[in-house]
Structures are given as structure tokens and as C-alpha cells.
Scaffold this motif. Structure first.
Motif, mmCIF file in Angstrom:
data_model
loop_
_atom_site.group_PDB
_atom_site.id
_atom_site.type_symbol
_atom_site.label_atom_id
_atom_site.label_comp_id
_atom_site.label_asym_id
_atom_site.label_seq_id
_atom_site.Cartn_x
_atom_site.Cartn_y
_atom_site.Cartn_z
ATOM 1 N N SER A 1 48.037 51.396 20.105
ATOM 2 C CA SER A 1 47.380 49.961 19.864
ATOM 3 C C SER A 1 48.096 49.623 18.231
ATOM 4 O O SER A 1 46.970 48.934 17.764
ATOM 5 C CB SER A 1 45.959 50.123 19.172
ATOM 6 N N ARG B 1 49.197 46.122 16.454
ATOM 7 C CA ARG B 1 49.763 44.535 16.277
ATOM 8 C C ARG B 1 49.975 43.681 17.781
ATOM 9 O O ARG B 1 51.638 44.239 16.764
ATOM 10 C CB ARG B 1 49.024 43.793 15.367
ATOM 11 N N THR C 1 52.422 46.779 13.272
ATOM 12 C CA THR C 1 52.657 45.094 13.608
ATOM 13 C C THR C 1 54.103 44.576 14.997
ATOM 14 O O THR C 1 54.911 44.530 13.737
ATOM 15 C CB THR C 1 52.495 44.048 12.266
ATOM 16 N N HIS D 1 49.191 51.311 10.251
ATOM 17 C CA HIS D 1 49.180 50.549 11.232
ATOM 18 C C HIS D 1 50.747 49.597 11.154
ATOM 19 O O HIS D 1 51.873 50.123 10.160
ATOM 20 C CB HIS D 1 48.401 48.827 10.379
#
Ligand SMILES: C[S@@+](CC[C@H](N)C(=O)[O-])C[C@H]1O[C@@H](n2cnc3c(N)ncnc32)[C@H](O)[C@@H]1O
Length: 416
Positions: A324, A326, A304, A302
Motif C-alpha cells: 500500500s 502512495r 511514495t 511510508h
């Protein structure tokens, strides 16, 4: 060797350098021992008081005009170099003699600039954070023709730079450090009164001129997009594209992008090295801009990105659509926080400061990679991070701005 531009300045002001000599206490002969943050030489007067000397190099003896006296220090400007450093060179650009404030280090041999900047950074870390570290040198990037964003002002319709320490401006062209893709706009452009920002993609040749007011009466070479402050304030969007770190980036008129694409490549390499190669869970990219690091550091499940500017966030959404992440539009100080494995933080010149350091440490990341563009701010942030339990392991200078005293440093801090 006489500092010609200062003589010019005094002549234009109707005062001679000789007249300046007669004003008691304003002229001194000093031995310069180091350079400090901001690019000035450091010397001590007969009473041991520190004097910061603009335009002086370590090892030099200089005759100076004292510009400012404070209780603990003074500021001075070189009138004459009595004993030059071997690293002193003649200015490569004639506009320096006319007072152009664009480059403050043209008197320093290009080969010595990176080493001196690394010394400035090491000194800031020593003084402010009590850390002894050898600052590594990143790749040597071309010293001329590199800047893809130049900020100037209209001088009788022509593009010019503000002069050093005055409110005047001097028309330039060609500019030694501007990327060649901007030369034609600088040489041939005609602009209304006020500020001008010229931006370009060195690897796409797309060019953008941002002009003051309503933007009427602008003349630029074919293919240059023009947008005015007025139009931007009323919602018009304008952008150019650049290629760096193997990707294409949309950069809007008001969005930050690194000053040169080869510099962006070098910064990404240094950040990737500092982050490390082993796969991990969550990367947080604070002060993420249009997504340079979030889009080019691999190996995380992930990502961010936190960025305050609306324009940069809009670009980041386009630039990082394939990943994609955040993307949060927020002031880092008020970001809601999340656990992270690694934080990359690239704050503006003011550095992280206590609110930025709090935002970093709240993530409980094991590793923090800090990208700093001000040595004093880096020194202060290193101290704050140290107090929060993060130890500095390495720092690498990436010299994005040859011929100027500006620094860019990538540092790695690990927790515990
Ligand atoms: C030096 S730039 C770095 C951008 C990006 N990392 C890059 O390399 O292209 C700093 C960025 O921080 C953003 N910024 C400044 N202050 C901020 C704040 N308090 N919170 C969030 N972002 C901020 C600016 O808009 C800018 O995009």
C-alpha cells in the motif's frame, strides 16, 4: 587486424578503403589514451585536437577514417588496428561483421569491460563535477544470453537489428545477448514491416511480441502473446511477468523493466546497501516504474512512488498491492513534493537535470540514491546535487549490458 565490417560497408557503398585513403585529411594514425562516455576511444591528433574513435581501446595505435570534423573535436572510425590492446578480442557474434548495431563493445574482452566502464564513469564525474572517486565494481553478471527485451525491426519478415550509423537493418539469429527464452521467437518469428519489440520473463518463460501497425500476418511460436501498436493505442492491455528481488512483477507492453532479472537483483542489492538498514520514516521512489525499488527496499513507515507512465503506474498498483504505498502518476518535475528521509531516483538516460534535482532537493531528504544509465548525465547531476548541498560518497557500477558500452551506476549522496 582490419575492421572488417567497415570494409564491407565501403564495398557495399561502391568505395574502397584505398579510395578513402586518397581523400586528403580523411585518414590518420592515432594513439588512443582512454575510453569516454559512449564507449569511444579518445585520441589527440598532431594539433592536439581531441578525436573520438569508435571501436578503439586505450593503448592502441589505430589507422582511422575521420567521419566528422568540428571546431574542437573530430569523430573517426577504426580502419585498421596497428598496435592492438591486450584487451582486444575478436567479435563473438558473426552479425557484428554484418553491421548489427546491437553490441558496440564485442571487441573488448568481457573481463575488461567492467573496469573500463568504471573508468568512464570516474572520468565523467571528474570532468563534469570535479569529483575524484573510485567507482566500485558490482557483481560480474553473465556476458551472454541476458537481455529480456530486444528492440528490432522486420527485415524481409525476420527479426533484425538496425545497423550502426545507417538506416539499414540486419536479420539476426541466434543473438548473442538475447536471453535464450527469446531465441525461438527470433529464429522462427515472421513479422510485418516496422518495429518489433520482444519481451520475456526469464524466470517465468512468459513471452510477448509487440509489433507495428495492425499486427496482421504475425507468425510466432506457440505460447508467445502478440499485441500490435494499433491495439495498444486503442486500449488493449498485454503484459508478461518477471521474478526479481524475491518478488513477482507484472510488466505491461509499454512499461519499463530492467533488462535482465539478475541485473534487477544486483541493482536492488546496491540500492538497499546505499539506502542503509536503519528504520526510517518516508522513502520516495522517483521514476519508480512498475515498483522495483518501492517494492523491495525495506524499513520505511511510508513509501511514495512517482512515475509518469500510465501503464507503469497500473502495473505498480498491482505489484505493490501488499505494501500500500502512495502511487502518484506525475512528471517528477511537477510532482507536488513531500518531506522524505531517503529519495531513490532512477531517471531515464537524460538524467535528473535541473527539474529532477529540484524535485529531489525539495523533499529535504538526508540521503539520495541515484541510479544513472548515462555517465555524462550522472556527472551533470552530481554537480547539480553538489551545488544543492549533497555530497557524493560512493558510486558502484552494475554492468547490466556486457558487450555494449552502456553503464548503470548506483550512487549515494548525503546532505551536509
Ligand atoms: C530507468 S526507468 C526506471 C524504472 C524503475 N525505477 C525500475 O528500476 O524498474 C525510468 C522510469 O522513469 C519514467 N519517467 C521518465 N520520465 C519521467 C518523468 N519526467 N517523470 C516521472 N517519470 C518519468 C519512465 O516511464 C520509466 O518508468
Amino acid at each position: 587486424m582490419r575492421a572488417g565490417w567497415l570494409g564491407d560497408l565501403f564495398r557495399r557503398a561502391g568505395r574502397s578503403l584505398h579510395g578513402m585513403d586518397e581523400r586528403a585529411g580523411e585518414v590518420a594514425i592515432l594513439d588512443v589514451t582512454a575510453v569516454v562516455a559512449g564507449g569511444e576511444g579518445l585520441a589527440r591528433d598532431a594539433d592536439g585536437r581531441v578525436t573520438f574513435v569508435a571501436g578503439a581501446l586505450p593503448g592502441e595505435q589505430v589507422r582511422v577514417a575521420i567521419r566528422q570534423r568540428k571546431k574542437d573535436f573530430a569523430r573517426a572510425t577504426v580502419l585498421e588496428v596497428l598496435r592492438p590492446s591486450v584487451e582486444r578480442v575478436g567479435e563473438a557474434c558473426r552479425f557484428v561483421a554484418e553491421g548489427c548495431g546491437g553490441c558496440d563493445w564485442q571487441h573488448v574482452a568481457p573481463g575488461a569491460q567492467r573496469r573500463l566502464k568504471a573508468e568512464v564513469v570516474a572520468d565523467a564525474l571528474r570532468r563534469q563535477a570535479h569529483l575524484e572517486i573510485e567507482v566500485g565494481l558490482g557483481p560480474e553478471l553473465p556476458a551472454d544470453g541476458y537481455r529480456t527485451t530486444v528492440r528490432g525491426v522486420s527485415v524481409d519478415g525476420r527479426f533484425g537489428f538496425r545497423t550502426r550509423k545507417t538506416h539499414d537493418a540486419v536479420a539476426v539469429g541466434p543473438c548473442l545477448v538475447a536471453h535464450p527464452v527469446l531465441h525461438e521467437v527470433i529464429a522462427e518469428g515472421s513479422f510485418p514491416a516496422g518495429d518489433i519489440v520482444l519481451r520475456a520473463g526469464a524466470r517465468t518463460s512468459e513471452r510477448l511480441a509487440i509489433v507495428a501497425g495492425q499486427g496482421t500476418g504475425v507468425v510466432v511460436p506457440e505460447g508467445v502473446r502478440v499485441v500490435s501498436d494499433h491495439e495498444l493505442r486503442h486500449g488493449r492491455r498485454a503484459w508478461y511477468h518477471e521474478e526479481a528481488a524475491g518478488r513477482r512483477w507484472r510488466v505491461s507492453a509499454r512499461s519499463f523493466f530492467q533488462a535482465r532479472p539478475d541485473g534487477a537483483d544486483a541493482l536492488v542489492d546496491a540500492v538497499r546497501n546505499a539506502v542503509g538498514a536503519e528504520p526510517r520514516g518516508h522513502l520516495v521512489d522517483l521514476y519508480g516504474g512498475v515498483g522495483l525499488f518501492a517494492g523491495s527496499v525495506e524499513g520505511f513507515e511510508h513509501v511514495t512512488l512517482v512515475e509518469q507512465s500510465r501503464s507503469s503506474v497500473a502495473d505498480a498498483k498491482v505489484n505493490l498491492a501488499d505494501r500500500s504505498p502512495r502511487i502518484i502518476q506525475a512528471d517528477v518535475a511537477h510532482w507536488g513534493t513531500a518531506r522524505a528521509d531517503v529519495v531513490v531516483a532512477d531517471p531515464p538516460r537524460t538524467g535528473l537535470g535541473p527539474p529532477g534535482v529540484r524535485a529531489v532537493t525539495n523533499t529535504q531528504a538526508d540521503r539520495v540514491v541515484l541510479v544513472s544509465c548515462d555517465p555524462a548525465a550522472l556527472g551533470r547531476d552530481a554537480k547539480l546535487l553538489g551545488t544543492a548541498g549533497y555530497r557524493l560518497h560512493e558510486a558502484t557500477l552494475i554492468d547490466l549490458f556486457p558487450h555494449t558500452s552502456h553503464v548503470e551506476v548506483v550512487s549515494r549522496f548525503d546532505r551536509g
